[in-house]
Design a protein around this motif. Structure first.
Motif, mmCIF file in Angstrom:
data_model
loop_
_atom_site.group_PDB
_atom_site.id
_atom_site.type_symbol
_atom_site.label_atom_id
_atom_site.label_comp_id
_atom_site.label_asym_id
_atom_site.label_seq_id
_atom_site.Cartn_x
_atom_site.Cartn_y
_atom_site.Cartn_z
ATOM 1 N N ALA A 1 -34.609 30.862 17.222
ATOM 2 C CA ALA A 1 -34.120 30.770 18.596
ATOM 3 C C ALA A 1 -34.990 31.608 19.515
ATOM 4 O O ALA A 1 -35.303 31.209 20.643
ATOM 5 C CB ALA A 1 -32.676 31.232 18.664
ATOM 6 N N LYS A 2 -35.404 32.786 19.031
ATOM 7 C CA LYS A 2 -36.240 33.655 19.869
ATOM 8 C C LYS A 2 -37.616 33.046 20.103
ATOM 9 O O LYS A 2 -38.164 33.143 21.201
ATOM 10 C CB LYS A 2 -36.380 35.028 19.222
ATOM 11 N N ASP B 1 -37.290 30.389 22.672
ATOM 12 C CA ASP B 1 -37.196 31.005 24.000
ATOM 13 C C ASP B 1 -38.582 31.401 24.507
ATOM 14 O O ASP B 1 -38.914 31.215 25.678
ATOM 15 C CB ASP B 1 -36.304 32.252 23.957
ATOM 16 N N GLU B 2 -39.373 31.960 23.560
ATOM 17 C CA GLU B 2 -40.730 32.389 23.901
ATOM 18 C C GLU B 2 -41.566 31.195 24.355
ATOM 19 O O GLU B 2 -42.270 31.256 25.356
ATOM 20 C CB GLU B 2 -41.346 33.018 22.641
ATOM 21 N N ARG C 1 -40.674 30.180 27.752
ATOM 22 C CA ARG C 1 -41.168 31.099 28.770
ATOM 23 C C ARG C 1 -42.667 30.858 29.015
ATOM 24 O O ARG C 1 -43.126 30.821 30.156
ATOM 25 C CB ARG C 1 -40.939 32.532 28.291
ATOM 26 N N LEU D 1 -24.843 31.742 18.563
ATOM 27 C CA LEU D 1 -25.545 31.362 19.797
ATOM 28 C C LEU D 1 -26.962 30.890 19.524
ATOM 29 O O LEU D 1 -27.578 30.247 20.366
ATOM 30 C CB LEU D 1 -25.567 32.543 20.765
ATOM 31 N N ALA D 2 -27.494 31.236 18.346
ATOM 32 C CA ALA D 2 -28.879 30.870 18.037
ATOM 33 C C ALA D 2 -29.004 29.450 17.511
ATOM 34 O O ALA D 2 -30.095 28.903 17.459
ATOM 35 C CB ALA D 2 -29.451 31.846 17.013
ATOM 36 N N VAL D 3 -27.892 28.850 17.119
ATOM 37 C CA VAL D 3 -27.957 27.518 16.512
ATOM 38 C C VAL D 3 -28.194 26.462 17.587
ATOM 39 O O VAL D 3 -27.497 26.436 18.588
ATOM 40 C CB VAL D 3 -26.638 27.208 15.769
ATOM 41 N N GLN E 1 -29.664 33.611 26.175
ATOM 42 C CA GLN E 1 -30.499 34.444 25.305
ATOM 43 C C GLN E 1 -29.640 34.946 24.155
ATOM 44 O O GLN E 1 -28.506 35.370 24.366
ATOM 45 C CB GLN E 1 -30.998 35.638 26.117
ATOM 46 N N VAL E 2 -30.180 34.901 22.963
ATOM 47 C CA VAL E 2 -29.431 35.354 21.794
ATOM 48 C C VAL E 2 -29.216 36.867 21.904
ATOM 49 O O VAL E 2 -30.184 37.621 22.006
ATOM 50 C CB VAL E 2 -30.196 35.015 20.506
ATOM 51 N N GLN F 1 -37.227 39.789 30.156
ATOM 52 C CA GLN F 1 -38.529 39.908 29.507
ATOM 53 C C GLN F 1 -39.541 40.421 30.528
ATOM 54 O O GLN F 1 -39.461 40.094 31.698
ATOM 55 C CB GLN F 1 -38.986 38.524 29.027
#
Lengths: 448, 333
Positions: free
Chosen positions: A308-309, A312-313, A316, B234-236, B247-248, B314
Motif C-alpha cells: 500500500a505504501k 501511495d509512493e 505521488r 486500510l492497506a487492502v 494513507q495507511v 510527505q
C-alpha cells in the motif's frame, strides 16, 4: 497524441512443439502523462508485451507482426493515420484475393502430404493480417516515391531562394517519414526471421534513457555483490557522460524522491527490507528521467502494508513528475488505485479496455467479470466468490474462435468457430466478445 | 541471541471451526502452524490436542498424532514430488500409516480423496505427474493428500497465495465445502486479510510473534481495535472504483524480532503510542465477548473515543524532481 503506440503486435516464442503465441495481435496506445494498467493472470502475455516494448525479450522470441512506435513529440501521427488507412485498404484487397485463391484450391485430402503452395499462401495471408513496417512500406511505394520527388523538387526551389518552399518542405518531410513508418523501434532492430538484434544505437538511445522498467521481483533484480548505490550509478553512467561525484549526487536526489534515507546508498541489497529494495528499483528506473516507466508487478511479493505504501509512493511520483506509466499486475484493485485506463489481457490478447471506473461498473467481457468476482473483499457484505472454471489455455494451440470460450458461461456456438471482433459500444471502451454489445445494452452480463 | 518468532501465543480451535491466522511476513504465523504440527518444538508452553500435550508425546503417540493432523503447504510445485504420480503421492500417507490393505483398496481411498478435492473423475488423475497438471489441480492433489487420512485438524499455510486469481476462488470454496461436509477444523494461515475474512469464522492477527487481536471474523473486520489491525485493513485494495483510500496509519518498518521494542511491540510504528506503551506491556483487553485486543487503549479505540491522527504530510520533492527531469527535457504532458 500517443507517446507510445503498439500496433497489431505479435510476439511468438519458438519451442520444440511449435509457436507459443504469447502476444497475438495487440493494439495499445498510451498518451503522455497517462497511466495504463495491464491486468491478467500469469501466462496471459502482459510481461511479454512489456518486454517487447523495451526489447528485452529472450532470444527465442520472434516478432511476427506489428509495430512499436516510439515518437516522443508525436508530430507524425496525423500523417501516420492517413497512410495506415491507405495501406490497410490495399492490404485488405490483397487479403481478399489471397482468400479467394485459397478457397479455389482443391481441399487437401486427409493424410496427404502438406501442400507447399497452399502453406506459402497461408503464411502470406497471416503476415498481411498483422503487417510489419516493411509490409506497410511496400504497400505505400507510390506515395513514398511521389513524396521523395516532392522533397527533391522543394529542395531545388529552396536553393533558388523560394520563400514558401522551406515551410512546405518540413511538412512534406514529415509526411515522407510517416509513410516510411519511421519511429517503429521494431523496424530498426528486427532481423529477417523476426528475432531482435540485441544492440542498435537507436535502441540504446531509447532504452532506459526514455523507456525504463521496474522489474518483477526487486529482490532478484538487484545484484547481491554490489552496493545498491553503485548499481544505480552504473545505470546512469552507461547512458550519460557524468563524473562519479555527479552521479552519486543524482542517486542521493533519487533516494530522497522515492523516500529512502540517503545514508543507505552504500548498503548491499541484503541490508534492505523488501519495500526499500522495491523503492531502489523505482529510483533506478527514474535515474535518467525517462518519459515512460513500465512497472511489472511492483507490489506482488510485498506485504500488504508495504504494498500500500509503495502504491501511495507511485501515485505521488505520478502527480509530481507527470509520468507516463504502464503498471502490470494480476490484481485489478491494485491497478485501479493508480491507473486511468485498464487493459485486461487473456491468452495474448487484450480482451477488454476501458477507464478504471468503467471496468468495474460496466464490465463487458465475461473474463473480466470472472476476474473481478474472484477476489474476496474486506468491505461490504461477505458474498460467495466464484472461480472461473478450467484453467488458462495453452498458447501453442489456443482454442478456436474466441480463446475464452471453453471457460465462458455465456459461450454459444459462434464462439467456438469465429474469433470475436472488438466491440466498441462507447468511445474508449472496447471488448473482444461477440455479445458485448448485448451486455452493454442490457447493462449487465446475462445469458440470452 | 534468540529470535522471538512466537512469543506468548494462546488460542483455541473448536471442532468444525476455521481460524484465520493473519499477519505480515516474519510475524510468526508460519512458525505457529509448524509448532501445532510439532515440526517445531516449543521452548515453553503447551499445545493441547484433545486434552493431551503434544510436546510430551512418545514417539509412538507422535506417529498417531501426525495421522490426525495434516498440513497443506503454500506452493504445490514444491510440496509435491515431481517424480511421484498422483496415485503414489496421495497413497504415501496410507502406506506410512499402514492403512488399507493392498493396491486396490488404496486406489479406492485415493480416488475418493481426489474426488472430494474436486478432481473428478479421480480415476483419470491417478497416473498423472505434477507437471501435467495446472497449479489449481496440483493444490487439489495436495488437499487430497491431506484428506486421505481423515485428519482431525488441517493446518493450511498460505494454500492459495501461489495460485492464479481465477483458480484461487475455486480452491477456497472447496476448502469451505470440505469443512461443511466433514466438520474438519482448519488453521488457515494467510497474509491477506481479505482471504482470511472469506475463509474463517475467527481471525487472529499476529504481529512480531504475538496475537495482537482476535475475535469473530466479521466483528474484527468491521470494528478493528488494535492499531495494527486497523492499518492492515486500510492497506487492502478494495475492488470498488468509488473507494477512497486514506494513507495507511502506520510508520516505519518492522523491527528486528531479535531486539524487540520494550513495552508494546507495536509502539515504534503506532500513531497512538504514549509513554505507557514504552514501559508497560499492554494487557489483553476483551472489548466485546470473544473479541480481544492487546493494547492499552483498546476500549477507547473500540468505542470510537480514540482515532489515529492523520499521517504527517510527505516532504515535498517537487524541486528535486524538476531538477532531475529538467536535464532531460520537460516531463511529459
Amino acid at each position: 497524441m500517443p507517446l507510445v503506440a503498439v500496433r497489431d503486435l505479435r510476439v511468438y516464442f519458438r519451442i520444440r512443439q511449435g509457436w507459443v503465441r504469447a502476444v497475438d495481435g495487440v493494439n495499445l496506445s498510451i498518451d503522455r502523462g497517462e497511466t495504463v494498467g495491464l491486468v491478467g493472470e500469469s501466462g496471459c502475455g502482459k510481461t511479454t508485451l512489456a518486454y517487447a516494448i523495451t526489447q528485452l525479450l529472450p532470444s527465442n522470441a520472434h516478432i511476427l507482426g506489428g509495430q512499436v512506435i516510439w515518437e516522443p513529440d508525436g508530430k507524425l501521427y496525423p500523417y501516420r493515420e492517413e497512410y495506415w488507412k491507405i495501406a490497410a485498404e490495399r492490404i485488405a484487397k490483397d487479403i481478399e484475393a489471397l482468400k479467394a485463391r485459397l478457397a479455389a484450391m482443391p481441399k487437401p485430402e486427409e493424410g496427404s502430404k502438406p501442400d507447399a503452395e497452399r502453406a506459402a499462401l497461408e503464411e502470406e495471408l497471416e503476415l498481411l493480417r498483422h503487417p510489419l513496417s516493411v509490409t506497410y512500406r511496400s504497400y505505400l511505394e507510390p506515395e513514398i516515391r511521389a513524396l521523395e520527388a516532392k522533397v527533391a523538387e522543394l529542395e531545388a526551389q529552396m536553393e533558388q531562394g523560394s520563400r514558401g518552399a522551406g515551410r512546405q518542405l518540413a511538412q512534406v518531410q514529415a509526411r515522407l517519414a510517416a509513410a516510411r513508418q519511421e519511429g517503429d523501434l521494431m523496424a530498426v532492430t528486427r532481423r529477417k526471421d523476426g528475432r531482435l538484434r540485441e544492440y542498435h544505437p537507436k535502441l540504446s538511445a531509447v532504452r532506459w534513457a526514455q523507456i525504463s522498467i521496474v522489474f518483477q521481483g526487486a529482490m532478484n533484480a538487484l545484484n547481491p555483490v554490489y552496493t545498491v548505490g553503485d548499481q544505480i550509478v552504473e545505470a546512469i553512467q552507461t547512458h550519460e557522460q557524468m563524473s562519479d561525484d555527479e552521479a552519486r549526487k543524482r542517486v542521493e536526489e533519487l533516494y530522497r524522491l522515492v523516500g529512502i534515507p540517503t545514508d543507505r546508498i552504500d548498503n548491499y541489497p541484503h541490508e534492505y527490507s523488501g519495500g526499500m529494495k522495491q523503492r531502489a528499483m523505482i529510483a533506478m528506473a527514474l535515474a535518467l528521467g525517462p518519459r515512460l516507466v513500465i512497472m511489472d508487478e511492483p507490489t506482488t511479493a510485498l506485504d500488504v502494508i508495504t504494498a500500500a505504501k509503495i502504491m501511495d509512493e507511485i501515485r505521488r511520483l505520478q502527480e509530481t513528475l507527470k509520468m507516463t506509466l504502464i503498471i502490470i499486475s494480476h490484481d485489478v484493485s491494485t491497478v485501479a488505485k493508480v491507473a486511468d485506463r485498464i487493459c485486461v489481457m487473456y491468452a495474448g490478447e487484450i480482451i477488454e479496455e476501458s477507464s478504471s471506473k468503467k471496468i468495474f461498473s460496466q464490465t463487458l467481457h465475461p473474463y473480466t467479470e470472472g476476474l473481478l468476482g474472484a477476489f474476496p473483499s474486506v468491505k461490504g457484505e461477505k458474498k460467495r466468490i466464484e472461480s472461473i472454471p478450467g484453467s488458462p489455455p495453452s498458447l501453442v494451440t489456443p482454442p478456436s474462435g474466441c480463446r475464452f470460450h471453453p471457460r465462458c458461461k455465456y459461450a454459444k456456438d459462434i464462439c467456438t468457430t469465429t474469433p470475436p471482433p472488438y466491440v466498441v459500444p462507447e468511445p474508449g471502451h472496447r471488448s473482444l466478445c461477440h455479445f458485448s454489445q448485448d451486455f452493454y445494452t442490457q447493462g449487465a452480463l446475462t445469458r440470452t | 541471541m534468540y529470535v522471538h518468532a512466537v512469543d506468548g501465543v494462546s488460542f483455541n480451535l473448536m471442532q468444525g471451526e476455521i481460524l484465520g491466522l493473519v499477519g505480515e511476513s516474519g510475524c510468526g504465523k508460519t512458525t505457529t502452524g509448524r509448532l501445532i504440527s510439532r515440526l517445531e518444538t516449543p521452548t515453553e508452553g503447551f499445545i493441547l490436542f484433545e486434552g493431551a500435550d503434544i510436546a510430551s508425546l512418545t514417539a509412538r503417540e507422535m506417529f498417531d498424532f501426525r495421522r490426525d493432523l495434516q498440513m497443506i503447504f503454500q506452493d504445490p510445485y514444491e510440496s509435491l514430488n515431481p517424480r511421484f504420480s498422483v496415485l503414489r503421492a496421495v497413497s504415501e500417507p496410507l502406506l506410512i500409516h499402514g492403512i488399507a490393505n493392498g493396491r486396490e483398496q488404496r486406489a479406492e481411498l485415493v480416488i475418493h480423496a481426489l474426488e472430494d478435492a474436486g478432481l473428478r473423475p479421480g480415476q483419470d488423475f491417478l497416473d498423472r505427474f505434477p507437471h501435467e497438471m495446472s497449479g489449481g489441480q496440483r493444490q487439489r492433489v495436495a488437499i487430497a493428500r491431506a484428506l486421505v487420512l481423515n485428519p482431525k485438524v488441517i493446518i493450511a499455510d498460505e494454500p492459495v497465495s501461489m495460485l492464479d486469481v481465477s483458480i484461487r476462488a475455486g480452491v477456497m470454496n472447496l476448502m469451505l465445502d470440505l469443512r461443511d461436509k466433514y466438520r474438519i477444523p482448519y488453521v488457515f494461515i494467510t497474509h491477506d486479510i481479505a482471504v482470511a475474512r472469506y475463509m474463517s469464522d475467527r481471525i487472529a492477527v499476529m504481529y512480531l510473534g504475538r496475537i495482537v487481536e482476535s475475535g469473530p471474523t466479521e466483528e474484527v473486520v468491521s470494528r478493528p481495535t488494535h492499531p495494527y489491525t486497523r492499518a492492515l485493513l486500510l492497506a487492502v485494495p478494495v475492488p470498488d472504483p468509488e473507494h477512497t483510500y486514506t494513507q495507511v496509519p502506520i510508520k516505519g518498518e518492522l523491527p528486528s524480532p531479535i531486539d524487540l521494542p520494550s513495552g508494546c511491540r507495536f509502539r515504534t510504528r503506532c500513531l497512538l503510542a504514549q509513554d505507557i506503551c514504552k514501559t508497560t506491556a499492554p494487557p489483553n483487553v476483551e472489548v466485546s465477548p470473544g473479541h480481544t485486543a492487546e493494547c492499552h487503549f483498546a476500549q477507547d479505540i473500540y468505542e470510537g473515543r480514540l482515532v489515529e491522527p492523520p499521517m504527517p504530510e510527505q516532504s515535498v520533492v517537487e524541486d528535486i524532481a524538476q531538477k532531475l527531469f529538467a536535464s532531460h527535457g520537460p516531463p511529459a504532458k
